[in-house]
Every structure is written in C-alpha cells, then in structure tokens.
Motif scaffolding. Structure first.
Motif, PDB file in Angstrom:
ATOM      1  N   ASP A 162     -61.765 -59.429  34.220  1.00 58.89           N
ATOM      2  CA  ASP A 162     -61.105 -58.292  33.472  1.00 58.89           C
ATOM      3  C   ASP A 162     -61.484 -58.060  32.146  1.00 58.89           C
ATOM      4  OD1 ASP A 162     -59.968 -57.520  35.830  1.00 58.89           O
ATOM      5  OD2 ASP A 162     -58.217 -58.900  35.514  1.00 58.89           O
ATOM      6  N   ASP A 163     -61.730 -59.208  31.302  1.00 61.01           N
ATOM      7  CA  ASP A 163     -61.998 -59.314  30.038  1.00 61.01           C
ATOM      8  C   ASP A 163     -62.866 -60.071  29.693  1.00 61.01           C
ATOM      9  OD1 ASP A 163     -61.890 -59.085  27.167  1.00 61.01           O
ATOM     10  OD2 ASP A 163     -59.689 -59.113  27.084  1.00 61.01           O
ATOM     11  N   PRO A 164     -64.307 -59.692  29.647  1.00 64.04           N
ATOM     12  CA  PRO A 164     -65.253 -61.002  29.177  1.00 64.04           C
ATOM     13  C   PRO A 164     -65.068 -61.581  27.695  1.00 64.04           C
ATOM     14  CG  PRO A 164     -66.364 -58.820  29.426  1.00 64.04           C
ATOM     15  CD  PRO A 164     -64.910 -58.735  29.713  1.00 64.04           C
ATOM     16  N   ASP A 165     -64.616 -60.344  26.937  1.00 67.16           N
ATOM     17  CA  ASP A 165     -64.310 -61.130  25.617  1.00 67.16           C
ATOM     18  C   ASP A 165     -63.470 -62.279  25.381  1.00 67.16           C
ATOM     19  OD1 ASP A 165     -65.986 -59.273  24.538  1.00 67.16           O
ATOM     20  OD2 ASP A 165     -64.644 -57.533  24.316  1.00 67.16           O
ATOM     21  N   ALA A 166     -62.327 -62.298  26.020  1.00 61.70           N
ATOM     22  CA  ALA A 166     -61.306 -63.092  26.117  1.00 61.70           C
ATOM     23  C   ALA A 166     -61.742 -64.367  26.867  1.00 61.70           C
ATOM     24  CB  ALA A 166     -59.763 -62.541  26.852  1.00 61.70           C
ATOM     25  N   ASP A 167     -62.507 -64.156  28.086  1.00 63.04           N
ATOM     26  CA  ASP A 167     -62.883 -65.190  28.754  1.00 63.04           C
ATOM     27  C   ASP A 167     -63.983 -65.980  28.040  1.00 63.04           C
ATOM     28  OD1 ASP A 167     -61.235 -65.482  30.998  1.00 63.04           O
ATOM     29  OD2 ASP A 167     -62.251 -63.706  31.741  1.00 63.04           O
ATOM     30  N   GLU A 168     -64.820 -65.282  27.273  1.00 64.62           N
ATOM     31  CA  GLU A 168     -65.779 -66.008  26.405  1.00 64.62           C
ATOM     32  C   GLU A 168     -65.257 -67.348  25.810  1.00 64.62           C
ATOM     33  OE1 GLU A 168     -68.764 -65.375  22.579  1.00 64.62           O
ATOM     34  OE2 GLU A 168     -67.675 -63.556  23.349  1.00 64.62           O
ATOM     35  N   ALA A 169     -64.284 -67.525  25.181  1.00 62.26           N
ATOM     36  CA  ALA A 169     -63.600 -68.546  24.285  1.00 62.26           C
ATOM     37  C   ALA A 169     -63.453 -69.798  25.589  1.00 62.26           C
ATOM     38  CB  ALA A 169     -62.424 -68.161  23.631  1.00 62.26           C
ATOM     39  N   SER A 170     -62.959 -69.183  26.745  1.00 63.64           N
ATOM     40  CA  SER A 170     -62.805 -70.381  27.717  1.00 63.64           C
ATOM     41  C   SER A 170     -64.028 -71.189  28.127  1.00 63.64           C
ATOM     42  CB  SER A 170     -62.122 -69.786  28.855  1.00 63.64           C
ATOM     43  OG  SER A 170     -60.870 -69.373  28.731  1.00 63.64           O
ATOM     44  N   TYR A 171     -64.897 -70.299  28.431  1.00 69.00           N
ATOM     45  CA  TYR A 171     -66.498 -70.826  28.845  1.00 69.00           C
ATOM     46  C   TYR A 171     -66.965 -71.683  27.430  1.00 69.00           C
ATOM     47  CZ  TYR A 171     -66.124 -68.435  33.165  1.00 69.00           C
ATOM     48  OH  TYR A 171     -65.535 -68.158  34.289  1.00 69.00           O
ATOM     49  N   ARG A 172     -67.074 -70.879  26.320  1.00 68.04           N
ATOM     50  CA  ARG A 172     -67.764 -71.649  25.372  1.00 68.04           C
ATOM     51  C   ARG A 172     -66.845 -72.617  24.765  1.00 68.04           C
ATOM     52  NH1 ARG A 172     -66.681 -67.840  21.377  1.00 68.04           N
ATOM     53  NH2 ARG A 172     -64.786 -68.874  21.091  1.00 68.04           N
ATOM     54  N   ASP A 173     -65.740 -72.730  24.399  1.00 70.87           N
ATOM     55  CA  ASP A 173     -64.982 -73.734  23.892  1.00 70.87           C
ATOM     56  C   ASP A 173     -64.594 -74.959  24.824  1.00 70.87           C
ATOM     57  OD1 ASP A 173     -65.254 -72.165  21.688  1.00 70.87           O
ATOM     58  OD2 ASP A 173     -62.837 -71.415  21.840  1.00 70.87           O
ATOM     59  N   VAL A 174     -64.376 -74.869  26.185  1.00 70.93           N
ATOM     60  CA  VAL A 174     -63.950 -75.610  27.006  1.00 70.93           C
ATOM     61  C   VAL A 174     -65.284 -76.376  27.657  1.00 70.93           C
ATOM     62  CG1 VAL A 174     -62.574 -76.453  28.977  1.00 70.93           C
ATOM     63  CG2 VAL A 174     -61.606 -74.614  27.355  1.00 70.93           C
ATOM     64  N   LEU A 175     -65.894 -75.388  27.901  1.00 70.29           N
ATOM     65  CA  LEU A 175     -67.200 -76.107  28.787  1.00 70.29           C
ATOM     66  C   LEU A 175     -68.560 -76.091  28.032  1.00 70.29           C
ATOM     67  CD1 LEU A 175     -66.726 -74.029  32.146  1.00 70.29           C
ATOM     68  CD2 LEU A 175     -65.775 -76.128  31.632  1.00 70.29           C
ATOM     69  N   GLY A 176     -68.568 -75.540  27.287  1.00 70.24           N
ATOM     70  CA  GLY A 176     -69.437 -75.797  26.092  1.00 70.24           C
ATOM     71  C   GLY A 176     -70.920 -75.317  26.064  1.00 70.24           C
ATOM     72  N   PRO A 177     -71.112 -74.276  27.335  1.00 68.18           N
ATOM     73  CA  PRO A 177     -72.735 -73.685  27.518  1.00 68.18           C
ATOM     74  C   PRO A 177     -73.226 -72.802  26.130  1.00 68.18           C
ATOM     75  CG  PRO A 177     -71.207 -72.284  28.685  1.00 68.18           C
ATOM     76  CD  PRO A 177     -70.326 -73.584  28.039  1.00 68.18           C
ATOM     77  N   GLU A 178     -74.392 -72.744  26.101  1.00 66.94           N
ATOM     78  CA  GLU A 178     -75.208 -71.971  24.981  1.00 66.94           C
ATOM     79  C   GLU A 178     -74.660 -70.552  25.349  1.00 66.94           C
ATOM     80  OE1 GLU A 178     -79.339 -70.716  23.465  1.00 66.94           O
ATOM     81  OE2 GLU A 178     -79.033 -72.376  24.915  1.00 66.94           O
ATOM     82  N   MET A 179     -74.032 -69.836  24.321  1.00 68.81           N
ATOM     83  CA  MET A 179     -74.167 -68.487  24.430  1.00 68.81           C
ATOM     84  C   MET A 179     -75.314 -67.621  24.254  1.00 68.81           C
ATOM     85  SD  MET A 179     -73.188 -65.005  23.068  1.00 68.81           S
ATOM     86  CE  MET A 179     -72.667 -65.266  21.484  1.00 68.81           C
ATOM     87  N   MET A 180     -75.987 -66.975  25.058  1.00 70.02           N
ATOM     88  CA  MET A 180     -77.250 -66.292  24.812  1.00 70.02           C
ATOM     89  C   MET A 180     -77.355 -65.035  24.362  1.00 70.02           C
ATOM     90  SD  MET A 180     -79.077 -67.528  28.499  1.00 70.02           S
ATOM     91  CE  MET A 180     -80.365 -66.219  28.504  1.00 70.02           C
ATOM     92  N   SER A 181     -76.252 -64.106  24.928  1.00 71.09           N
ATOM     93  CA  SER A 181     -76.163 -62.789  24.496  1.00 71.09           C
ATOM     94  C   SER A 181     -74.737 -62.225  25.011  1.00 71.09           C
ATOM     95  CB  SER A 181     -77.295 -61.976  25.024  1.00 71.09           C
ATOM     96  OG  SER A 181     -77.033 -61.765  26.387  1.00 71.09           O
ATOM     97  N   ARG A 182     -74.376 -61.176  24.152  1.00 73.92           N
ATOM     98  CA  ARG A 182     -73.175 -60.720  24.538  1.00 73.92           C
ATOM     99  C   ARG A 182     -73.164 -59.234  24.041  1.00 73.92           C
ATOM    100  NH1 ARG A 182     -68.877 -59.968  21.340  1.00 73.92           N
ATOM    101  NH2 ARG A 182     -67.295 -60.782  22.748  1.00 73.92           N
ATOM    102  N   GLU A 183     -72.543 -58.374  25.031  1.00 76.99           N
ATOM    103  CA  GLU A 183     -72.104 -56.798  24.599  1.00 76.99           C
ATOM    104  C   GLU A 183     -70.589 -56.682  24.866  1.00 76.99           C
ATOM    105  OE1 GLU A 183     -72.908 -52.362  26.649  1.00 76.99           O
ATOM    106  OE2 GLU A 183     -74.531 -53.982  26.502  1.00 76.99           O
ATOM    107  N   ALA A 184     -69.999 -56.476  23.882  1.00 79.06           N
ATOM    108  CA  ALA A 184     -68.287 -56.452  23.775  1.00 79.06           C
ATOM    109  C   ALA A 184     -67.881 -55.461  24.814  1.00 79.06           C
ATOM    110  CB  ALA A 184     -67.893 -55.816  22.453  1.00 79.06           C
TER     111      ALA A 184
END
Length: 113
Positions: free
Chosen positions: A18-40
């Motif tokens: 529903d909200d990729p902006d909110a879920d970004e932190a979960s993936y990034r901060d907990v699982l640690g993959p490299e963020m390649m790109s984003r569009e808000a």
C-alpha cells in the motif's frame, strides 16, 4: 530433438504494498539490501544478490503510465534467504514499532536441492 531452455535464475520478484515509502525503511533497515532507485509513492527497487526486488504501489502501476499496466492485490508470498545470525540487530524492535509483522521465520536448509 532440441532440449528446452532451462531457466537459470529469477531476475526479478515484485511485491506490491500500500505504501512503498513506509515499507522502504523495513526492507532497508532490517534486511539491509542496497536501494537501487525509488520514485516516491510508486516504487522502491532493491538489489538482492544478482536479482532485483521491486516494491510497488499497485495504485500507481495499474495505471500503465510508463509501462504496461501491472500489479497485484491481496495476500502474496515470497521468501528471502540469509545466513543464520546475519539479519540486522533490532529487527524485532523495528517490527513492533512499525506494526509491519514478519509472519514467520523458518529454516529451509536442505529443502531445495
């Protein structure tokens, strides 16, 4: 007779939220993959090994403005692999704070051979 082509890898596995902006932190901060790109409000792409994990908002991707319409609704499933003990510290605290539960944790060692 020609042998059929064998698939060698999954290049991309998409998850729709529903909200990729909110879920970004979960993936990034907990699982640690490299963020390649984003569009808000539309997507966040993460590098996972040799593949890509796109986190899409279906309300945006179903419009088909840049690419053909695509998306999914309802429960979905995908699994990520990590070495035991290598997940980032604080994942349980983050899960409680975000109210975005990771449903289960299983060891599937030896399952896929």
């Amino acid at each position: 007779m020609v042998e059929p082509t064998r698939i060698e890898a999954i290049v991309e596995t998409a998850v729709y939220v529903d909200d990729p902006d909110a879920d970004e932190a979960s993936y990034r901060d907990v699982l640690g993959p490299e963020m390649m790109s984003r569009e808000a409000g539309r997507h966040v792409f993460f590098r996972v090994g040799d593949g890509v994990l796109p986190v899409f908002a279906p309300d945006s991707t179903l419009k088909g403005d840049t690419f053909p319409p695509h998306g999914a609704r309802g429960p979905g499933h995908f699994a990520l692999g990590a070495r035991a003990g290598r997940l980032r510290p604080g994942r349980r605290r983050h899960r409680r704070r975000q109210e975005r539960p990771y449903r289960d944790r299983k060891s599937w060692q030896g399952y896929f051979q």
